[in-house]
Design a protein around this motif. Structure first.
Motif, PDB file in Angstrom:
ATOM      1  N   GLY A 156      27.154  -1.839  17.587  1.00 38.20           N
ATOM      2  CA  GLY A 156      26.164  -1.976  18.640  1.00 38.20           C
ATOM      3  C   GLY A 156      24.828  -1.361  18.314  1.00 38.20           C
ATOM      4  N   THR A 157      24.370  -1.536  17.077  1.00 36.62           N
ATOM      5  CA  THR A 157      23.090  -0.974  16.682  1.00 36.62           C
ATOM      6  C   THR A 157      22.347  -1.987  15.809  1.00 36.62           C
ATOM      7  OG1 THR A 157      22.005   0.934  15.658  1.00 36.62           O
ATOM      8  CG2 THR A 157      24.070   0.197  14.666  1.00 36.62           C
ATOM      9  N   THR A 158      21.355  -1.543  15.067  1.00 27.62           N
ATOM     10  CA  THR A 158      20.575  -2.440  14.218  1.00 27.62           C
ATOM     11  C   THR A 158      20.861  -2.158  12.757  1.00 27.62           C
ATOM     12  OG1 THR A 158      18.696  -0.928  14.071  1.00 27.62           O
ATOM     13  CG2 THR A 158      18.751  -2.457  15.948  1.00 27.62           C
ATOM     14  N   ILE A 159      20.461  -3.090  11.885  1.00 22.61           N
ATOM     15  CA  ILE A 159      20.712  -2.880  10.462  1.00 22.61           C
ATOM     16  C   ILE A 159      19.864  -1.738   9.924  1.00 22.61           C
ATOM     17  CG2 ILE A 159      21.391  -5.276  10.096  1.00 22.61           C
ATOM     18  CD1 ILE A 159      18.711  -5.760   8.750  1.00 22.61           C
ATOM     19  N   GLU A 160      18.770  -1.416  10.608  1.00 23.11           N
ATOM     20  CA  GLU A 160      17.943  -0.291  10.170  1.00 23.11           C
ATOM     21  C   GLU A 160      18.634   1.042  10.458  1.00 23.11           C
ATOM     22  OE1 GLU A 160      15.642  -3.816  10.479  1.00 23.11           O
ATOM     23  OE2 GLU A 160      16.706  -2.777  12.106  1.00 23.11           O
ATOM     24  N   LYS A 161      19.435   1.080  11.515  1.00 23.76           N
ATOM     25  CA  LYS A 161      20.064   2.335  11.926  1.00 23.76           C
ATOM     26  C   LYS A 161      21.474   2.510  11.389  1.00 23.76           C
ATOM     27  CE  LYS A 161      17.434   2.694  16.237  1.00 23.76           C
ATOM     28  NZ  LYS A 161      17.522   2.779  17.716  1.00 23.76           N
ATOM     29  N   ILE A 162      22.114   1.409  10.994  1.00 19.16           N
ATOM     30  CA  ILE A 162      23.500   1.513  10.541  1.00 19.16           C
ATOM     31  C   ILE A 162      23.567   2.263   9.218  1.00 19.16           C
ATOM     32  CG2 ILE A 162      23.614  -0.630   9.185  1.00 19.16           C
ATOM     33  CD1 ILE A 162      26.333   0.625  11.564  1.00 19.16           C
ATOM     34  N   HIS A 163      24.533   3.147   9.091  1.00 22.07           N
ATOM     35  CA  HIS A 163      24.752   3.885   7.855  1.00 22.07           C
ATOM     36  C   HIS A 163      26.074   3.449   7.240  1.00 22.07           C
ATOM     37  CE1 HIS A 163      21.469   6.436   9.164  1.00 22.07           C
ATOM     38  NE2 HIS A 163      21.461   6.980   7.964  1.00 22.07           N
ATOM     39  N   PHE A 164      26.020   3.019   5.993  1.00 17.53           N
ATOM     40  CA  PHE A 164      27.242   2.672   5.289  1.00 17.53           C
ATOM     41  C   PHE A 164      28.036   3.945   5.011  1.00 17.53           C
ATOM     42  CE2 PHE A 164      24.461  -0.826   3.433  1.00 17.53           C
ATOM     43  CZ  PHE A 164      24.939  -1.776   4.313  1.00 17.53           C
ATOM     44  N   HIS A 165      29.320   3.850   5.132  1.00 20.53           N
ATOM     45  CA  HIS A 165      30.188   4.960   4.752  1.00 20.53           C
ATOM     46  C   HIS A 165      30.812   4.612   3.402  1.00 20.53           C
ATOM     47  CE1 HIS A 165      29.731   7.000   8.585  1.00 20.53           C
ATOM     48  NE2 HIS A 165      29.800   5.816   9.152  1.00 20.53           N
ATOM     49  N   GLU A 166      31.945   3.912   3.460  1.00 23.73           N
ATOM     50  CA  GLU A 166      32.633   3.561   2.227  1.00 23.73           C
ATOM     51  C   GLU A 166      31.817   2.618   1.343  1.00 23.73           C
ATOM     52  OE1 GLU A 166      33.824   3.250   5.270  1.00 23.73           O
ATOM     53  OE2 GLU A 166      35.535   4.609   5.424  1.00 23.73           O
ATOM     54  N   VAL A 167      31.222   1.587   1.959  1.00 23.57           N
ATOM     55  CA  VAL A 167      30.569   0.557   1.150  1.00 23.57           C
ATOM     56  C   VAL A 167      29.173   0.953   0.676  1.00 23.57           C
ATOM     57  CG1 VAL A 167      31.880  -1.341   2.147  1.00 23.57           C
ATOM     58  CG2 VAL A 167      29.761  -0.612   3.247  1.00 23.57           C
ATOM     59  N   GLY A 168      28.726   2.165   1.008  1.00 22.09           N
ATOM     60  CA  GLY A 168      27.465   2.633   0.465  1.00 22.09           C
ATOM     61  C   GLY A 168      27.641   3.494  -0.767  1.00 22.09           C
ATOM     62  N   ALA A 169      28.889   3.677  -1.177  1.00 20.56           N
ATOM     63  CA  ALA A 169      29.167   4.554  -2.307  1.00 20.56           C
ATOM     64  C   ALA A 169      28.861   3.870  -3.632  1.00 20.56           C
ATOM     65  CB  ALA A 169      30.629   4.996  -2.278  1.00 20.56           C
ATOM     66  N   ILE A 170      28.747   4.704  -4.665  1.00 26.06           N
ATOM     67  CA  ILE A 170      28.382   4.200  -5.990  1.00 26.06           C
ATOM     68  C   ILE A 170      29.352   3.144  -6.481  1.00 26.06           C
ATOM     69  CG2 ILE A 170      28.299   4.884  -8.434  1.00 26.06           C
ATOM     70  CD1 ILE A 170      26.986   7.479  -7.554  1.00 26.06           C
ATOM     71  N   ASP A 171      30.653   3.363  -6.273  1.00 27.45           N
ATOM     72  CA  ASP A 171      31.615   2.413  -6.818  1.00 27.45           C
ATOM     73  C   ASP A 171      31.462   1.024  -6.213  1.00 27.45           C
ATOM     74  OD1 ASP A 171      32.551   3.252  -4.374  1.00 27.45           O
ATOM     75  OD2 ASP A 171      34.584   3.721  -5.054  1.00 27.45           O
ATOM     76  N   THR A 172      31.155   0.958  -4.920  1.00 26.52           N
ATOM     77  CA  THR A 172      30.988  -0.350  -4.282  1.00 26.52           C
ATOM     78  C   THR A 172      29.703  -1.031  -4.732  1.00 26.52           C
ATOM     79  OG1 THR A 172      32.186   0.507  -2.372  1.00 26.52           O
ATOM     80  CG2 THR A 172      31.022  -1.577  -2.088  1.00 26.52           C
ATOM     81  N   ILE A 173      28.642  -0.259  -4.936  1.00 23.70           N
ATOM     82  CA  ILE A 173      27.403  -0.834  -5.461  1.00 23.70           C
ATOM     83  C   ILE A 173      27.674  -1.453  -6.838  1.00 23.70           C
ATOM     84  CG2 ILE A 173      25.054  -0.325  -6.246  1.00 23.70           C
ATOM     85  CD1 ILE A 173      25.017   1.947  -4.169  1.00 23.70           C
ATOM     86  N   ILE A 174      28.433  -0.742  -7.669  1.00 26.16           N
ATOM     87  CA  ILE A 174      28.767  -1.259  -8.999  1.00 26.16           C
ATOM     88  C   ILE A 174      29.638  -2.495  -8.887  1.00 26.16           C
ATOM     89  CG2 ILE A 174      30.049  -0.748 -11.119  1.00 26.16           C
ATOM     90  CD1 ILE A 174      29.027   2.115 -10.922  1.00 26.16           C
ATOM     91  N   ASP A 175      30.595  -2.493  -7.937  1.00 27.12           N
ATOM     92  CA  ASP A 175      31.441  -3.673  -7.744  1.00 27.12           C
ATOM     93  C   ASP A 175      30.608  -4.915  -7.435  1.00 27.12           C
ATOM     94  OD1 ASP A 175      33.760  -2.309  -8.199  1.00 27.12           O
ATOM     95  OD2 ASP A 175      34.382  -2.193  -6.109  1.00 27.12           O
ATOM     96  N   VAL A 176      29.708  -4.785  -6.448  1.00 29.38           N
ATOM     97  CA  VAL A 176      28.906  -5.937  -6.017  1.00 29.38           C
ATOM     98  C   VAL A 176      28.018  -6.429  -7.156  1.00 29.38           C
ATOM     99  CG1 VAL A 176      27.058  -6.686  -4.473  1.00 29.38           C
ATOM    100  CG2 VAL A 176      28.951  -5.315  -3.582  1.00 29.38           C
ATOM    101  N   VAL A 177      27.301  -5.508  -7.770  1.00 31.74           N
ATOM    102  CA  VAL A 177      26.419  -5.889  -8.867  1.00 31.74           C
ATOM    103  C   VAL A 177      27.235  -6.429 -10.044  1.00 31.74           C
ATOM    104  CG1 VAL A 177      24.783  -5.007 -10.579  1.00 31.74           C
ATOM    105  CG2 VAL A 177      24.586  -4.310  -8.192  1.00 31.74           C
ATOM    106  N   GLY A 178      28.385  -5.815 -10.321  1.00 33.38           N
ATOM    107  CA  GLY A 178      29.230  -6.288 -11.415  1.00 33.38           C
ATOM    108  C   GLY A 178      29.705  -7.708 -11.220  1.00 33.38           C
ATOM    109  N   CYS A 179      30.071  -8.061  -9.987  1.00 35.14           N
ATOM    110  CA  CYS A 179      30.485  -9.445  -9.693  1.00 35.14           C
ATOM    111  C   CYS A 179      29.351 -10.426  -9.991  1.00 35.14           C
ATOM    112  CB  CYS A 179      30.907  -9.571  -8.231  1.00 35.14           C
ATOM    113  SG  CYS A 179      32.461  -8.758  -7.823  1.00 35.14           S
ATOM    114  N   ILE A 180      28.167 -10.104  -9.525  1.00 36.14           N
ATOM    115  CA  ILE A 180      27.020 -10.998  -9.711  1.00 36.14           C
ATOM    116  C   ILE A 180      26.650 -11.100 -11.188  1.00 36.14           C
ATOM    117  CG2 ILE A 180      24.570 -11.291  -9.178  1.00 36.14           C
ATOM    118  CD1 ILE A 180      25.260  -9.961  -6.435  1.00 36.14           C
TER     119      ILE A 180
END
Length: 443
Positions: A156-180
């Motif tokens: 119930g908030t905006t994308i500017e205010k939302i804070h990633f927990h698990e998916v903001g971590a380094i490993d997930t960033i590497i996963d997403v970029v690695g897939c692409i």
């Protein structure tokens, strides 16, 4: 057309897809080299050959400093909240099968905090500050934006205010970029995915006990066919769902025009009754037609005269994320002389229901018109063009094998213009000039 068909019978996650692409031949050394351009600090990339229910598969993982500080023995701490599949976003189950083919590589760098709760702007900053190609940055940003929109709606908030927990971590960033990176390296132009298995039951995450699929995952899977499956676990993670929504087209079965060339398997961590793998098939598929393609589509339209005009851009953006092929507004005058907007969404049949829900919940309309239309479109392809700023994609459309339209990808040119401090029109002109010069060179 080089095509990938993904079977998500055991769900889908970021690291499973990276593992599958590595299994297809995406070089681990290239992944290491490109991921280093993110400048993320200290981490360890793991590549293992494992067996799941008798199927040989490739397991990919990202370990952060405290996870391997007690080595040897891999007695990792289990208190992490960052997402990594199929350990998942909630708690790690490091049941690795370290066999003779076990490999691990350490990327040495200054250790940086990695459990901070990043927001979407933080992720964008990391991507834009990297040395990755602009196209890779943009596609990764699109995946994280899909997650941000889903999380914002759930909380119930905006994308500017939302804070990633698990998916903001380094490993997930590497996963997403690695897939692409893997998809680009293998020159994959089209990705199909089967029905997605979500799992069932409940799972512990940063916000407490959540049903499976987790709320953000469920939101991301709207418009896609899913099944719970037999396992009481989270089989599809938010990252996997975001990759499916952003990069893939769902099909009931392998397209008739698809010819298989190679199969790869990406492994999850858990030992299940079914093979805990993501199977991907690399092959070729024929275009629908040599010059043009005719498709039956729907236009969902409604007239609105009492909506805050600030909301229209959000509705149009959300519609595109939910599967609309195009979205626009048209100024109109309604009864009693009231100025208004006609809001129109072009879509396929499979996305009608979520788009209708969007219009009813996000606008003040009381009714929606559904018009069936036939769209004939030119076949298009993206051509990478070398420039002094790196490769920039150009969309090329042809009729009777004659190129009739050429357009540089706007977002890529915009990113270059902003980064280099140049006029956007100048960047676009250079890209077009280089494209035509390249064609002359080929001639």
């Amino acid at each position: 057309m080089k095509t990938l068909y993904i079977e998500a019978f055991a769900g889908i996650s970021g690291n499973m897809l990276v593992g599958a692409l590595l299994d297809l031949g995406f070089p681990f050394a290239v992944l290491q080299q490109e991921v280093a351009k993110l400048h993320l600090g200290a981490y360890r990339l793991i590549l293992e050959k494992v067996t799941k229910c008798g199927i040989a598969a490739t397991y990919f993982n990202v370990q952060l400093p405290e996870e391997h500080e007690h080595e040897p023995g891999h007695e990792h701490a289990h208190g992490h909240e960052h997402e990594h599949e199929h350990e998942h976003e909630h708690e790690h189950e490091h049941g690795h099968e370290h066999g003779p083919a076990y490999e691990q590589q350490i990327t040495a760098a200054t250790i940086a905090p990695h459990h901070e709760h990043r927001n979407y702007a933080d992720i964008l900053h990391i991507l834009q500050a990297s040395d990755l190609e602009v196209k890779v940055q943009q596609e990764a940003a699109a995946v994280f934006k899909a997650i941000a929109v889903a999380e914002a709606k759930v909380h119930g908030t905006t994308i500017e205010k939302i804070h990633f927990h698990e998916v903001g971590a380094i490993d997930t960033i590497i996963d997403v970029v690695g897939c692409i990176l893997g998809l680009h390296y293998l020159h994959i132009e089209k990705i199909y995915i089967s029905t997605v298995t979500t799992g069932q039951g409940f799972v512990q995450c940063a916000h407490g006990l959540m049903p499976v699929p987790a709320p953000a995952t469920a939101e991301l899977l709207q418009g896609l066919r899913t099944q719970k499956g037999s396992e009481s676990r989270e089989m599809t993670t938010p990252t996997g769902a975001a990759l499916a929504r952003t990069l893939m087209t769902q099909v009931a079965e392998i397209p008739a025009a698809f010819t298989s060339r190679q199969i790869g398997y990406g492994a999850g961590t858990w030992e299940l009754k079914l093979p805990n793998v993501l199977r991907v098939t690399l092959g070729d598929s024929a275009d629908a037609a040599p010059d043009t393609a005719t498709q039956t589509l729907h236009i969902l339209a409604c007239n609105v005269d009492n909506l805050n005009p600030e909301i229209y851009p959000y509705v149009l953006e959300r519609a595109l994320q939910l599967g609309a092929l195009d979205a626009w507004t048209t100024p109109i005058v309604m009864k009693k002389g009231r100025p208004a907007q006609e809001l129109s969404l072009l879509t396929t049949a499979q996305h009608i229901l979520p788009l209708q829900k969007l219009l009813f919940t996000e606008t003040t309309t009381l009714g929606i018109r559904d018009t069936v239309v036939q769209r004939t479109s030119l076949t298009r392809k993206l051509v990478p063009v070398a420039t002094r700023w790196g490769k920039i994609q150009v969309k090329v459309a042809a009729l009777a094998q004659t190129v009739v339209n050429v357009a540089p990808e706007f977002e890529e040119c915009k990113a270059v213009a902003q980064k280099e401090g140049l006029p956007l029109k100048q960047v676009m002109a250079v890209v077009l000039q280089n494209y035509y010069q390249g064609r002359n060179d080929e001639d």
